[in-house]
Structures are given as structure tokens and as C-alpha cells.
Design a protein around this motif. Structure first.
Motif, PDB file in Angstrom:
ATOM      1  N   GLU B 138     -19.025  -4.026  -8.317  1.00 43.56           N
ATOM      2  CA  GLU B 138     -19.338  -3.286  -9.558  1.00 43.56           C
ATOM      3  C   GLU B 138     -18.072  -2.629 -10.098  1.00 43.56           C
ATOM      4  OE1 GLU B 138     -22.304  -0.151  -9.409  1.00 43.56           O
ATOM      5  OE2 GLU B 138     -21.890   0.357 -11.504  1.00 43.56           O
ATOM      6  N   LEU B 139     -17.274  -2.045  -9.206  1.00 42.59           N
ATOM      7  CA  LEU B 139     -16.000  -1.453  -9.646  1.00 42.59           C
ATOM      8  C   LEU B 139     -15.086  -2.527 -10.243  1.00 42.59           C
ATOM      9  CD1 LEU B 139     -15.027   1.027  -6.756  1.00 42.59           C
ATOM     10  CD2 LEU B 139     -16.603   1.377  -8.650  1.00 42.59           C
ATOM     11  N   ALA B 140     -15.048  -3.668  -9.558  1.00 44.20           N
ATOM     12  CA  ALA B 140     -14.162  -4.749 -10.024  1.00 44.20           C
ATOM     13  C   ALA B 140     -14.605  -5.256 -11.391  1.00 44.20           C
ATOM     14  CB  ALA B 140     -14.138  -5.884  -9.002  1.00 44.20           C
ATOM     15  N   GLU B 141     -15.910  -5.199 -11.619  1.00 41.33           N
ATOM     16  CA  GLU B 141     -16.495  -5.658 -12.883  1.00 41.33           C
ATOM     17  C   GLU B 141     -15.992  -4.842 -14.074  1.00 41.33           C
ATOM     18  OE1 GLU B 141     -18.237  -8.122 -13.635  1.00 41.33           O
ATOM     19  OE2 GLU B 141     -19.267  -7.661 -15.499  1.00 41.33           O
ATOM     20  N   VAL B 142     -15.574  -3.623 -13.787  1.00 39.70           N
ATOM     21  CA  VAL B 142     -15.146  -2.724 -14.863  1.00 39.70           C
ATOM     22  C   VAL B 142     -13.786  -3.156 -15.448  1.00 39.70           C
ATOM     23  CG1 VAL B 142     -14.620  -0.312 -15.430  1.00 39.70           C
ATOM     24  CG2 VAL B 142     -16.457  -0.840 -13.824  1.00 39.70           C
ATOM     25  N   PHE B 143     -13.023  -3.892 -14.650  1.00 40.93           N
ATOM     26  CA  PHE B 143     -11.688  -4.305 -15.087  1.00 40.93           C
ATOM     27  C   PHE B 143     -11.613  -5.807 -15.314  1.00 40.93           C
ATOM     28  CE2 PHE B 143     -10.937  -0.295 -13.129  1.00 40.93           C
ATOM     29  CZ  PHE B 143      -9.933   0.260 -13.902  1.00 40.93           C
ATOM     30  N   THR B 144     -10.779  -6.182 -16.285  1.00 44.52           N
ATOM     31  CA  THR B 144     -10.501  -7.604 -16.429  1.00 44.52           C
ATOM     32  C   THR B 144      -9.181  -7.921 -15.726  1.00 44.52           C
ATOM     33  OG1 THR B 144      -9.211  -7.418 -18.468  1.00 44.52           O
ATOM     34  CG2 THR B 144     -11.603  -7.633 -18.697  1.00 44.52           C
ATOM     35  N   VAL B 145      -9.065  -9.176 -15.342  1.00 41.97           N
ATOM     36  CA  VAL B 145      -7.823  -9.651 -14.736  1.00 41.97           C
ATOM     37  C   VAL B 145      -6.662  -9.440 -15.708  1.00 41.97           C
ATOM     38  CG1 VAL B 145      -6.620 -11.742 -13.971  1.00 41.97           C
ATOM     39  CG2 VAL B 145      -9.000 -11.326 -13.281  1.00 41.97           C
ATOM     40  N   GLN B 146      -6.954  -9.656 -16.992  1.00 44.45           N
ATOM     41  CA  GLN B 146      -5.903  -9.505 -18.003  1.00 44.45           C
ATOM     42  C   GLN B 146      -5.368  -8.074 -18.054  1.00 44.45           C
ATOM     43  OE1 GLN B 146      -8.633 -11.374 -18.416  1.00 44.45           O
ATOM     44  NE2 GLN B 146      -8.176 -13.203 -19.596  1.00 44.45           N
ATOM     45  N   GLN B 147      -6.274  -7.093 -17.946  1.00 39.17           N
ATOM     46  CA  GLN B 147      -5.825  -5.694 -17.920  1.00 39.17           C
ATOM     47  C   GLN B 147      -4.860  -5.478 -16.764  1.00 39.17           C
ATOM     48  OE1 GLN B 147      -9.778  -3.886 -17.795  1.00 39.17           O
ATOM     49  NE2 GLN B 147      -9.166  -2.485 -19.435  1.00 39.17           N
ATOM     50  N   MET B 148      -5.229  -6.040 -15.616  1.00 40.39           N
ATOM     51  CA  MET B 148      -4.422  -5.827 -14.414  1.00 40.39           C
ATOM     52  C   MET B 148      -3.033  -6.445 -14.577  1.00 40.39           C
ATOM     53  SD  MET B 148      -5.813  -4.176 -11.850  1.00 40.39           S
ATOM     54  CE  MET B 148      -7.429  -3.453 -11.550  1.00 40.39           C
ATOM     55  N   ILE B 149      -2.997  -7.709 -15.008  1.00 33.44           N
ATOM     56  CA  ILE B 149      -1.681  -8.358 -15.039  1.00 33.44           C
ATOM     57  C   ILE B 149      -0.835  -7.898 -16.222  1.00 33.44           C
ATOM     58  CG2 ILE B 149      -2.258 -10.371 -13.628  1.00 33.44           C
ATOM     59  CD1 ILE B 149      -2.699 -12.022 -16.011  1.00 33.44           C
ATOM     60  N   SER B 150      -1.442  -7.126 -17.124  1.00 31.70           N
ATOM     61  CA  SER B 150      -0.639  -6.582 -18.223  1.00 31.70           C
ATOM     62  C   SER B 150       0.139  -5.350 -17.765  1.00 31.70           C
ATOM     63  CB  SER B 150      -1.531  -6.214 -19.406  1.00 31.70           C
ATOM     64  OG  SER B 150      -2.278  -5.057 -19.092  1.00 31.70           O
ATOM     65  N   ARG B 151      -0.228  -4.826 -16.601  1.00 31.78           N
ATOM     66  CA  ARG B 151       0.488  -3.674 -16.075  1.00 31.78           C
ATOM     67  C   ARG B 151       1.959  -4.039 -15.881  1.00 31.78           C
ATOM     68  NH1 ARG B 151      -0.864  -0.220 -10.618  1.00 31.78           N
ATOM     69  NH2 ARG B 151       0.861   1.192 -10.854  1.00 31.78           N
ATOM     70  N   ARG B 152       2.832  -3.171 -16.365  1.00 30.00           N
ATOM     71  CA  ARG B 152       4.257  -3.470 -16.391  1.00 30.00           C
ATOM     72  C   ARG B 152       4.770  -3.974 -15.040  1.00 30.00           C
ATOM     73  NH1 ARG B 152       8.168  -0.415 -15.054  1.00 30.00           N
ATOM     74  NH2 ARG B 152       6.824   1.420 -14.992  1.00 30.00           N
ATOM     75  N   ASN B 153       4.454  -3.175 -14.023  1.00 30.25           N
ATOM     76  CA  ASN B 153       4.934  -3.472 -12.680  1.00 30.25           C
ATOM     77  C   ASN B 153       4.494  -4.864 -12.196  1.00 30.25           C
ATOM     78  OD1 ASN B 153       3.935  -3.516  -9.762  1.00 30.25           O
ATOM     79  ND2 ASN B 153       5.499  -1.934  -9.663  1.00 30.25           N
ATOM     80  N   PHE B 154       3.225  -5.217 -12.444  1.00 30.84           N
ATOM     81  CA  PHE B 154       2.717  -6.531 -12.027  1.00 30.84           C
ATOM     82  C   PHE B 154       3.336  -7.638 -12.870  1.00 30.84           C
ATOM     83  CE2 PHE B 154      -1.319  -4.237 -10.510  1.00 30.84           C
ATOM     84  CZ  PHE B 154      -0.876  -4.225  -9.197  1.00 30.84           C
ATOM     85  N   LYS B 155       3.430  -7.361 -14.168  1.00 28.54           N
ATOM     86  CA  LYS B 155       3.963  -8.349 -15.102  1.00 28.54           C
ATOM     87  C   LYS B 155       5.373  -8.772 -14.686  1.00 28.54           C
ATOM     88  CE  LYS B 155       3.775  -8.834 -20.109  1.00 28.54           C
ATOM     89  NZ  LYS B 155       3.564  -8.092 -21.355  1.00 28.54           N
ATOM     90  N   GLU B 156       6.178  -7.757 -14.367  1.00 22.09           N
ATOM     91  CA  GLU B 156       7.550  -8.042 -13.956  1.00 22.09           C
ATOM     92  C   GLU B 156       7.590  -8.902 -12.701  1.00 22.09           C
ATOM     93  OE1 GLU B 156       9.495  -3.876 -15.621  1.00 22.09           O
ATOM     94  OE2 GLU B 156       9.509  -4.276 -13.455  1.00 22.09           O
ATOM     95  N   ARG B 157       6.726  -8.564 -11.767  1.00 22.17           N
ATOM     96  CA  ARG B 157       6.745  -9.320 -10.515  1.00 22.17           C
ATOM     97  C   ARG B 157       6.308 -10.758 -10.738  1.00 22.17           C
ATOM     98  NH1 ARG B 157       3.652  -5.383  -6.632  1.00 22.17           N
ATOM     99  NH2 ARG B 157       3.644  -7.176  -5.238  1.00 22.17           N
TER     100      ARG B 157
END
Lengths: 395, 395
Positions: B138-157
Motif C-alpha cells: 500500500e505504501l509502495a502504491e503511493v509512489f510511482t517509479v517515475q517519481q523515484m527515478i526523477s530524484r536527483r541522486n538516483f538519476k545521476e547514478r
């Protein structure tokens, strides 16, 4: 006793399969004489098994016939989470009640294909429901984000700008962990399951187990050549009554006849090759389509029912009687011409327009001639030309 | 009673902050007279608080001084999972014992900044450890994968081809859920925490709670201008002994003096502006660096200790005595010149080379003159020129 007949094994690995990984390894296992544990996950979210999905179950049956142990994972837990394999949209959460209700119907249908008495049934809630957050993080640790987004289905959705819920990334972890828990030697699945099946290998390796081999079965298109989908009415389910099933199969597009023989019947491949060549050489496809329909109806209802369905079909279409038709369910406002095209009642929009012009299309319930080639379909039975009929239910 | 003095509030929101979101909203809350719940997550994976991290705690202190309720989340659960905010590498799992050990030291240090008796401490294992897989989904449902990978730190990696473990995607879920459980009005964090702090807003909204406001504090670079890192020996920790702390601060690069005043002291901004202008106009930076060192030492050790450290520094450097030096820990094979540069003992490689040529660099433990400008640093005390000393410990 396990049957290691090499010809049977070759048919098992070759006929209608999409991917076999690692093939040499699996061939060796199957030839060893050891009874293998063949895992298949049931995702009981749809109440009816269509003959595309049945192709996978029939592959499972081939393993069972060789003497291997079939392990069916009832995804009572995963069904509540939802997979992303076969859709480009998020799937809604299902209640426990829905899952259970769906599964009852499923089990009955599976019994039409597999010897249920020899099957080991496992509920994945037994282990998945007990995992702690820390354990789930251990499972998550096994995969990289890059592995996940490289999956074809996810990649396409990202490229198309469609959202992927993070929840959907949880699914391969669960399916992979299932393989660990049931100690699968082989896992089989539909053409779109390769990623999830390989997840099992990765997870087994992490937990120090031997990696399973995986086998996927080709996709069987719906009667109109598009992907099978209830909303398009192009689906043949294994619970269709004999006459309906026969009629549905008669609406299969001609070019799909060989693939239907391959995936939905036991007709040997050498015969399928002869049929394919005959059609290519100009023979009337209707002859082979009737054979196909008889084969499939016989599989699920027996040879007598198949013969009766055949005769019923012939009588109806030669005498012009209105057949007993199954409801073709269509959602909302759909043009009659579209439905007729999908079900093979007309071959083109031009043919439909000519029938409209010659006042040959009638809504029989209201006894009205249809005079608009863009007419929206209404519930009721339509006569299309002299001998073609379709019963529509607008839902 | 809550203090709603607008000048104090403006300083709170303005001084040394990186992002304040939503600023108007937070300003209104702070002016309302209502006591707010100010959340801060402690990730007790490092035993020592450096003055960069202390800048965040000092911001928290400013909230406390206004009369708001500080809620410290002890990430005993999350620390076992690991965050990705401040590193480009995966973090190893920590044992429960390590987490607890680290936290004891942490609490003591926090007490140097906050009034611990008024702080509400919460352990996030209390709620996170009890979540089921279904709840996590249910917690995971609140976020999209796109939101996560748009995070600067993840994007750079991802762009750099570095792996991201799926486990790391779990962290923002946890931190966000913490905000739900403690009913945070505001969450504060380091400059790299904006994503995780905003995750709290998303999660609170999902659970029908009011969304917290968030505030991040600017990054304070290490003495050499690079990011603070123990492995680079450019860190000043709040537990440094007065003389060591004073000496470390004296090695801060001149151009960082204003930022250190801003983030690591209570010197008013108008005075910092005067100092900044004076240095720009050519005043000797050493004068202000000594003031900076006295200010910081006084904060953690009191005014007397600061005065003593100041005198100790002056005596040592005027009399040429070997000071009591703290170990500068360096990992593996590092050139002596690099270490001297980082700690401000030489201003350039050229100066270092000239000192080598004039035989002015000595490894005092072995009484050997260093004659190679590329010499690898050994453990022991070096004299660099007449009055500069550094004690190195190779680990």
C-alpha cells in the motif's frame, strides 16, 4: 515413474514454446529420470480461462503426463498486489473474498485440463503474508532498479509516459520468492512472464538454491487477430458451451488457423503443416476451421458434443434458421459494423455498407431494418444478410 | 508558550536554509501561536556528529527555542535498511547492536545542542517492524517509479551506470510513513533530504493527514572545500577536543570563512557581512579565522576553553613548539603533499616542492628529512617548514 522418451521431451520443449531457458540444462534434467517439480503460478483475477491461457495449462499437462510433479501456486497473496505483465494500466487491489471466489471457479476449470488429484496446491500467502519489512528489504536488495526498468513491459510504459506504481516492482520479488519456497526445478508461464520467471532464478541463487529452468508459451491471439480481451469479445473460453464454442471458433481469422491448431489442439505438427500448405495453396479455409472447431470442442466437451455442435452449425447455416446464439457482450456505444467485423460476419466495411444499402441487415427483436452504416449496436439479435446472425448484449 | 516574534521566525526560515516548502504556509503556522511538531530523523550510522550536520541540529534548536515540540525519530529500523541520500554507493546493512551502540553516542552529542529533556524520542521500528507485505505494498502504491527515478541522486547514478538496489527505493516510503505516525507539522533535514522530506507530504496526504512543511539546511563543506568525509580528514566534529577543534578550524579554506560563520556560529548576519567585505578588501583572513575558531569552540566547550585553545594555538605557532596534535587519519597510500594541501599546511604544490628542496620537511618520529615531493605519507608527526606540524595515522 518418469517417462524420458526423447521424442516426447522434444515436443514438450519445442511445440508452441516462446522461450526455454536454459534449454540444454532442462533437456538434461528431463532426461535424467528424476521427478521434477514444475511450478506454475495461478493469478486468479479472471473468472474464466480462455484457450490462450489454456495453452499454458496444456503444456503443464504434458509435464504431468511425463510423470513430473505439478506445483500450482495459488496467488492469493500476489493477486491482492497485482502484476504488471499483461497490462499497460495499474491493476486494482482485489479483496480476499474476490480472490477466493475467483479461485473456486479457476480450480474447476483447471480440472478440465490437468489431473487435479496429482497436483500439489500451495497458497503463497502462507509465506508472503508473514514476511517482515526487513525481510522484504532483503528480497528487494537482490534486484537493482536497472534490472526492473529494463523489463520490456516497464520500459515501454516509461517511454510512453505511463505511470508505473512502485507496488508493481514488488511483484517479481514475490513470484521469485515463491520459487525458493516450493523448490521449483522448472517454472512455466505465458509469453509475457519471462522476466518474472527469471526473477525466480535470481532469488533462488540468492538463497543458495539450485536455479530453476523456465519455459514460456507463445501468445494465442483472439479470433480477430488482436490480443484476447473480454472487452473486445474476441475470446474463446474453455467453459463456453459446445455450440457457442464451435461458433466462436468459426469466427477465427483464416490466417490464425495453423496457430490455433498448434496451441489449442493435440493435432500433430506434421498434419498442421499439411493444413497450412493446403490453405496457402487455395483450399477453402472453412473446411479446416470446422476441423479445428471440432478438435477444440472435443477437448473440453468430448467427441460426441463436438459432433453435435458441428451438425448444429451446419444445419443453422444451411437452413437459415436463427441459431441459439450466445450473447456477444459489448461495452457502451459501439458501431454495429465494428462488431460484425470483429466476429467475421462481414469481411469489410464495404461489404457491410452494401448490405445496408440492400436493406439486408435487420434488428430482429424490433423487426427494424438497419439503414445507417454507422448505426450503434443495440441489445438483441441481428440478421446480417441471409444466414448470418449475431446476438448482442450492450453492457 | 510559543514565541511568534517575526524577526526570529524570519531568521529561522532564512538563515542557512536551502529549501523551505511551502514557505508561506510554514510562516503562517509559525505565526499562529500553535505549538508545532518538528520532526527530525536521526540516522545513527555514524558515531560522530560533524559541524555540517550540527547546522541542522542547530536549526532544530531554533525551533525549540521558539517553543515548538521537537520529535526525534531514531531510525533504528531504517538504519538497518540504508538510505541513498548522501552516497553514490550502496550502504551495508547494520546490525541492531551497531545501531544501538551508535545511537548512545549520538544522544550524548545531540545534548550539546538541544535541550534533550524537552525532546520527544520515537523509535521507528515501533511501527515499521510490524508492517505486513500487504501494507508495504500500500505504501509502495503511493509512489510511482517515475517519481523515484526523477530524484536527483538516483538519476545521476542511473546516468553514470551505477547500480541502485531496489531496497533503496524502500527508504523514502519508511521516512514518509514516519511522518504519518508522528503527525509531523514540519520536517527538517540536510540539503540532500528534500526528496525524502517531500515523501512525507505525499504519504500524509494518502493517509488523510495534513501535509507537513519541509525545511532543508545548506551543505557545509569540509575544511578543504570538498564534501565533509572522514576518509578525507576534512571533518570537524562537535566532540573534537578544544585545541584540536581550534586547529582544525584554522585549516578551513579562507573562502569558506563566511559560510562557516553562517552555518556553524550564532554570529549575526550583519557582522558576517562586515567580515566578508573585509576579507574581500584584503584584510588578513587569519584574524577572522581565529574569531571563527573561538566562536565554534565556545559553542561546544564554553568561552574559557575557547580562550585557552586560542592561546594554545598562538603559543604553539609563535614559539615553534610541537603542538599536541590529533591524528589525521588517512586511508592507504596517500601522498604527503595531498594531505598538506587539504589541511592548509601548504598553499600549493609549488610551495611544497620548494620546502622539499630546502629540506624543510621532516618526519619527526624517524628524524628523517623528506626528499621526495611525491613521498607517500607515513604514520607519525611531520614538521612542514618551521612552525607547521601534522600528525598522520595511516589506517
Amino acid at each position: 515413474m518418469v517417462d524420458t522418451d526423447i521424442q516426447k521431451i522434444n515436443t514438450l520443449l519445442g511445440r508452441g514454446t516462446e522461450d526455454v531457458f536454459v534449454k540444454d540444462d532442462l533437456l538434461k534434467k528431463l532426461s535424467s529420470g528424476k521427478q521434477l517439480r514444475i511450478k506454475f503460478g495461478i493469478d486468479p483475477t479472471g473468472p474464466k480461462i480462455h484457450i490462450g491461457r489454456a495453452a499454458v495449462l496444456r503444456k503443464l499437462k504434458a509435464f504431468q503426463d511425463l510423470g513430473h510433479q505439478i506445483v500450482l501456486i495459488i496467488g492469493d497473496f500476489t493477486a491482492q498486489i497485482g502484476d504488471a505483465s499483461d497490462k499497460s494500466e495499474k491493476r486494482p487491489m482485489l479483496s480476499k473474498e474476490q480472490v477466493n471466489e475467483n479461485f473456486k471457479a479457476y480450480k474447476e476449470q483447471i480440472g478440465k485440463i490437468l489431473d487435479i488429484s496429482k497436483v500439489e496446491f500451495r497458497y503463497n500467502s502462507d509465506w508472503l503474508a508473514t514476511l517482515s519489512f526487513a525481510q522484504i528489504c532483503e528480497l528487494a536488495e537482490v534486484f537493482t532498479v536497472q534490472q526492473m526498468i529494463s523489463r520490456r513491459n516497464f520500459k515501454e510504459r516509461i517511454e510512453n509516459g505511463n505511470e508505473i506504481s512502485l507496488r508493481e516492482f514488488m511483484y517479481p520479488l514475490m513470484q521469485g520468492y515463491d520459487s525458493v519456497m516450493v523448490e521449483a526445478d522448472v517454472e512455466i508461464g505465458g509469453f509475457d512472464q519471462l522476466f518474472n520467471l527469471k526473477a525466480g532464478r535470481i532469488m533462488q541463487k540468492h538463497f543458495g538454491k539450485e536455479e530453476q529452468n523456465v519455459l514460456t508459451v507463445q501468445m494465442l491471439e483472439g479470433t480477430d487477430g488482436r490480443k484476447m480481451s473480454t472487452s473486445w469479445g474476441n475470446v474463446i473460453t474453455i467453459t463456453d458451451e459446445p455450440n457457442d464454442m464451435f461458433g466462436h471458433i468459426m469466427s477465427v481469422k483464416d490466417e490464425l488457423i495453423p496457430k490455433y491448431f498448434l496451441l489449442a489442439t493435440d493435432v500433430v505438427t506434421s498434419e498442421i503443416e499439411i493444413i497450412t500448405k493446403a490453405i496457402t495453396d487455395g483450399a477453402n479455409p472453412m473446411i479446416y476451421k470446422k476441423q479445428l472447431a471440432k478438435e477444440i470442442v472435443a477437448l473440453y466437451h468430448g467427441a460426441d458434443a463436438a459432433q453435435n455442435a458441428y451438425e448444429h452449425f451446419e444445419n443453422t447455416f444451411s437452413k437459415g434458421e436463427i441459431p441459439e446464439l450466445a450473447d456477444m457482450e459489448v461495452a457502451g456505444e459501439t458501431q454495429l459494423v465494428e462488431i460484425c467485423l470483429h466476429h467475421g460476419l462481414v469481411s469489410s466495411k464495404g461489404e457491410f455498407a452494401r448490405l445496408i444499402e440492400s436493406k439486408s441487415i435487420e434488428h430482429m427483436d424490433s423487426e427494424k431494418i438497419v439503414d445507417d452504416k454507422n448505426a450503434i449496436a443495440q441489445s438483441g439479435t441481428y440478421r446480417i444478410g441471409k444466414k448470418r446472425f449475431i446476438k448482442i448484449k450492450v453492457i
